[in-house]
Design a protein around this motif. Structure first.
Motif, PDB file in Angstrom:
ATOM      1  N   THR A  51       0.872  -1.164   0.000  1.00 54.01           N
ATOM      2  CA  THR A  51       0.000   0.000   0.000  1.00 54.01           C
ATOM      3  C   THR A  51       0.914   1.220   0.000  1.00 54.01           C
ATOM      4  OG1 THR A  51      -1.786  -1.105   1.202  1.00 54.01           O
ATOM      5  CG2 THR A  51      -1.732   1.303   1.285  1.00 54.01           C
ATOM      6  N   PRO A  52       0.955   1.980  -1.104  1.00 46.49           N
ATOM      7  CA  PRO A  52       1.889   3.115  -1.165  1.00 46.49           C
ATOM      8  C   PRO A  52       1.600   4.145  -0.073  1.00 46.49           C
ATOM      9  CG  PRO A  52       1.026   2.585  -3.338  1.00 46.49           C
ATOM     10  CD  PRO A  52       0.203   1.805  -2.354  1.00 46.49           C
ATOM     11  N   LEU A  53       2.664   4.645   0.536  1.00 42.53           N
ATOM     12  CA  LEU A  53       2.552   5.617   1.618  1.00 42.53           C
ATOM     13  C   LEU A  53       3.418   6.831   1.275  1.00 42.53           C
ATOM     14  CD1 LEU A  53       3.091   4.816   5.438  1.00 42.53           C
ATOM     15  CD2 LEU A  53       3.558   7.010   4.397  1.00 42.53           C
ATOM     16  N   GLY A  54       2.794   7.976   1.102  1.00 39.90           N
ATOM     17  CA  GLY A  54       3.541   9.221   0.962  1.00 39.90           C
ATOM     18  C   GLY A  54       4.203   9.410  -0.380  1.00 39.90           C
ATOM     19  N   TRP A  55       5.090  10.395  -0.411  1.00 42.01           N
ATOM     20  CA  TRP A  55       5.841  10.705  -1.621  1.00 42.01           C
ATOM     21  C   TRP A  55       6.944   9.672  -1.839  1.00 42.01           C
ATOM     22  CZ3 TRP A  55       5.937  14.357   2.542  1.00 42.01           C
ATOM     23  CH2 TRP A  55       4.960  15.356   2.467  1.00 42.01           C
ATOM     24  N   LEU A  71       9.624  21.767   7.933  1.00 46.63           N
ATOM     25  CA  LEU A  71       9.478  20.506   8.639  1.00 46.63           C
ATOM     26  C   LEU A  71       8.041  20.289   9.080  1.00 46.63           C
ATOM     27  CD1 LEU A  71      10.708  17.984   9.931  1.00 46.63           C
ATOM     28  CD2 LEU A  71      11.252  19.372  11.947  1.00 46.63           C
ATOM     29  N   SER A  72       7.365  21.349   9.545  1.00 50.12           N
ATOM     30  CA  SER A  72       6.000  21.192  10.037  1.00 50.12           C
ATOM     31  C   SER A  72       5.048  20.799   8.911  1.00 50.12           C
ATOM     32  CB  SER A  72       5.527  22.474  10.718  1.00 50.12           C
ATOM     33  OG  SER A  72       5.545  23.562   9.819  1.00 50.12           O
ATOM     34  N   ASP A  73       5.238  21.379   7.719  1.00 46.29           N
ATOM     35  CA  ASP A  73       4.382  21.010   6.588  1.00 46.29           C
ATOM     36  C   ASP A  73       4.591  19.559   6.181  1.00 46.29           C
ATOM     37  OD1 ASP A  73       3.251  23.499   6.461  1.00 46.29           O
ATOM     38  OD2 ASP A  73       4.448  24.197   4.769  1.00 46.29           O
ATOM     39  N   ILE A  74       5.864  19.161   6.094  1.00 42.27           N
ATOM     40  CA  ILE A  74       6.175  17.783   5.715  1.00 42.27           C
ATOM     41  C   ILE A  74       5.624  16.820   6.764  1.00 42.27           C
ATOM     42  CG2 ILE A  74       8.050  16.122   5.423  1.00 42.27           C
ATOM     43  CD1 ILE A  74       9.699  18.437   4.213  1.00 42.27           C
ATOM     44  N   ALA A  75       5.819  17.148   8.052  1.00 41.89           N
ATOM     45  CA  ALA A  75       5.354  16.276   9.126  1.00 41.89           C
ATOM     46  C   ALA A  75       3.837  16.137   9.109  1.00 41.89           C
ATOM     47  CB  ALA A  75       5.825  16.807  10.474  1.00 41.89           C
ATOM     48  N   ALA A  76       3.134  17.252   8.941  1.00 43.55           N
ATOM     49  CA  ALA A  76       1.669  17.205   8.935  1.00 43.55           C
ATOM     50  C   ALA A  76       1.158  16.322   7.801  1.00 43.55           C
ATOM     51  CB  ALA A  76       1.105  18.621   8.815  1.00 43.55           C
ATOM     52  N   ASP A  77       1.750  16.467   6.628  1.00 43.40           N
ATOM     53  CA  ASP A  77       1.316  15.660   5.490  1.00 43.40           C
ATOM     54  C   ASP A  77       1.652  14.182   5.686  1.00 43.40           C
ATOM     55  OD1 ASP A  77       0.268  17.849   4.271  1.00 43.40           O
ATOM     56  OD2 ASP A  77       1.754  17.979   2.674  1.00 43.40           O
ATOM     57  N   LEU A  78       2.842  13.885   6.230  1.00 43.25           N
ATOM     58  CA  LEU A  78       3.220  12.492   6.447  1.00 43.25           C
ATOM     59  C   LEU A  78       2.305  11.829   7.472  1.00 43.25           C
ATOM     60  CD1 LEU A  78       7.126  12.314   6.460  1.00 43.25           C
ATOM     61  CD2 LEU A  78       5.554  11.184   4.896  1.00 43.25           C
ATOM     62  N   ILE A  79       1.958  12.542   8.524  1.00 47.10           N
ATOM     63  CA  ILE A  79       1.042  11.990   9.528  1.00 47.10           C
ATOM     64  C   ILE A  79      -0.274  11.609   8.873  1.00 47.10           C
ATOM     65  CG2 ILE A  79      -0.324  12.536  11.582  1.00 47.10           C
ATOM     66  CD1 ILE A  79       2.040  14.454  12.359  1.00 47.10           C
ATOM     67  N   ALA A 106       3.785   8.179  13.788  1.00 46.85           N
ATOM     68  CA  ALA A 106       2.719   8.767  14.597  1.00 46.85           C
ATOM     69  C   ALA A 106       1.365   8.622  13.901  1.00 46.85           C
ATOM     70  CB  ALA A 106       3.013  10.242  14.867  1.00 46.85           C
ATOM     71  N   GLY A 107       1.339   8.771  12.573  1.00 49.93           N
ATOM     72  CA  GLY A 107       0.105   8.558  11.828  1.00 49.93           C
ATOM     73  C   GLY A 107      -0.356   7.121  11.883  1.00 49.93           C
ATOM     74  N   ALA A 108       0.599   6.178  11.787  1.00 53.79           N
ATOM     75  CA  ALA A 108       0.257   4.760  11.889  1.00 53.79           C
ATOM     76  C   ALA A 108      -0.269   4.429  13.282  1.00 53.79           C
ATOM     77  CB  ALA A 108       1.491   3.904  11.573  1.00 53.79           C
ATOM     78  N   ARG A 109       0.349   5.017  14.284  1.00 52.84           N
ATOM     79  CA  ARG A 109      -0.088   4.813  15.670  1.00 52.84           C
ATOM     80  C   ARG A 109      -1.523   5.308  15.860  1.00 52.84           C
ATOM     81  NH1 ARG A 109      -1.971   4.153  19.992  1.00 52.84           N
ATOM     82  NH2 ARG A 109      -1.020   4.308  22.056  1.00 52.84           N
ATOM     83  N   ALA A 110      -1.843   6.463  15.268  1.00 54.08           N
ATOM     84  CA  ALA A 110      -3.193   7.006  15.380  1.00 54.08           C
ATOM     85  C   ALA A 110      -4.210   6.102  14.702  1.00 54.08           C
ATOM     86  CB  ALA A 110      -3.239   8.409  14.786  1.00 54.08           C
TER      87      ALA A 110
END
Length: 410
Positions: A51-55, A71-79, A106-110
């Motif tokens: 299952t493709p994840l992210g860029w 960093l905050s933009d990248i982190a928010a999108d990755l989550i 963190a996104g996977a954990r959520a």
């Protein structure tokens, strides 16, 4: 029984998951891997659905993702992307096992929390896990007061820094999906019961009352690929060469041409032939002499037993593969846990760490002199006999036992 394995990172973050995936499949589990789209061919080749994840990870590493600079933009999108990927395949599943980029984990954990699926964090290095027996690695931008030297205090500062970096974006996402905010961001992601997929000799874990760590050994997928015919011919044509390759690292402080020039000159200074792994650093030949050969992606398990030494970046998987093959190592650490592995190779006497991330002909030649010494080769051969080969098997069985216990308790 479906198990979802999640990772966002380079080849070194994905390859161990393939080892675990195959062992889980052999034990009867259904496996899905959420990983960067770069690795579709790898996973398709071993029969594990992706299952493709992210860029694409190389695009992100080279700054080729438009509009993504902070960093905050990248982190928010990755989550968010990790959450969507995992939520799409984990519903009704038995477990989510995650590693790699902190925001993605963190996104996977959520997703696991939202779906009520058991979650396991995995580290490939002891250096990431909080312990009074070791100092944390400083994150970029983290300022550590000179007067703070106690390891526990340093780990507390580490947790505060992680919260400052990612706390707001993680809690914003959690709120958007109906989960409560949390204060201890690092501990939420790492949990108090992580897996440690590192060899107990190469990367030993010292028990701490704060964590119930399951150390399994490195997760290695047996690689049955034959070496290319032209590479086999080069190996057979003379004395064992020194292999130099930096995997998915973009070398800092020098161009590809400068690094290629330095490493080839260094190996030649030691009177050895040179085998270059081109990698993301785009290492290449510097002349037409027949003592040097360039390869792309090849079977390191088959290759490293046929070289005089391995010069590499210090990824956990490359370190373990070279150690298992009994090949002396020179580690030129760039980021993350690579300085840790350079230190361990030096402490074990199976090679040495290079001083700094940018090799010169002189500095690498000096390091190679240590690695190529007879006593280093003898020590590497001894340590090779101790490296575990069943880490993925142990992890798979432990995970399935955990799933069984959780199911019985429901």
């Amino acid at each position: 029984m479906r198990v979802v394995l999640v990772t966002y990172g380079s080849r070194g973050d994905v390859e161990p998951m393939t080892g675990l995936a195959l062992r889980l499949q052999a034990l009867g589990a259904e496996v899905r891997v959420c990983a960067p789209p770069d690795f579709a061919e790898l996973l398709d080749g071993i029969g594990v659905p992706l299952t493709p994840l992210g860029w694409p990870i190389r695009a992100l590493a080279t700054g080729a993702v438009p509009g993504k600079t902070s960093l905050s933009d990248i982190a928010a999108d990755l989550i968010a992307m990790a959450y969507e990927a995992v939520a799409g395949v984990a519903e009704g599943g038995a477990a989510v096992v995650a590693t790699g980029s902190f925001p993605a984990v963190a996104g996977a954990r959520a997703a696991a929390e939202k779906l009520g699926v058991p979650y396991v964090f995995t580290s490939f290095s002891p250096s990431y896990l909080p312990s009074p027996h070791q100092r944390p690695r400083p994150w970029p931008g983290q300022e550590v007061p000179a007067e703070v030297s106690d390891n526990r205090a340093l780990w507390d500062l580490h947790a505060e820094h992680m919260k400052a970096l990612f706390g707001e974006v993680i809690n914003t996402h959690r709120s958007s999906i109906g989960l409560p905010p949390v204060d201890g961001i690092r501990d939420l992601v790492f949990t108090d019961h992580p897996f440690l997929a590192a060899d107990p000799v190469l990367g030993p874990w010292q028990e701490t009352p704060d964590l119930d760590v399951v150390q399994t050994g490195a997760w290695m997928r047996p690689d049955e690929r034959p070496l290319p015919a032209d590479l086999a011919a080069f190996l057979a044509a003379g004395a064992e060469p020194v292999y130099v390759g930096f995997g998915s690292m973009l070398m800092r402080g020098a161009s590809a041409q400068e690094v290629s020039q330095a490493v080839i000159q260094a190996v030649r200074t030691q009177g050895r032939r040179v085998l270059i792994g081109s990698g993301w650093a785009d290492l290449a030949l510097i002349d037409e002499r027949d003592d040097c050969f360039v390869v792309g992606d090849v079977n390191h398990q088959a290759l490293f037993g046929r070289v005089a030494a391995v010069v590499h970046h210090g990824g956990a998987g490359t370190t373990a593969t070279a150690a298992r093959a009994g090949a002396p190592q020179v580690i030129v650490p760039q980021v993350a846990d690579q300085p840790y592995w350079a230190g361990r190779v030096t402490e074990l006497g199976i090679g040495t760490g290079h001083d700094g991330p940018t090799p010169t002909a002189e500095s690498l030649s000096a390091a190679l002199k240590i690695a190529l010494a007879p006593e280093t080769g003898a020590r590497a051969a001894v340590v090779a006999e101790t490296v575990r080969t069943d880490g993925a098997e142990l992890a798979a069985r432990h995970l399935l036992d955990m799933i069984s216990r959780v199911g019985s308790a429901r």
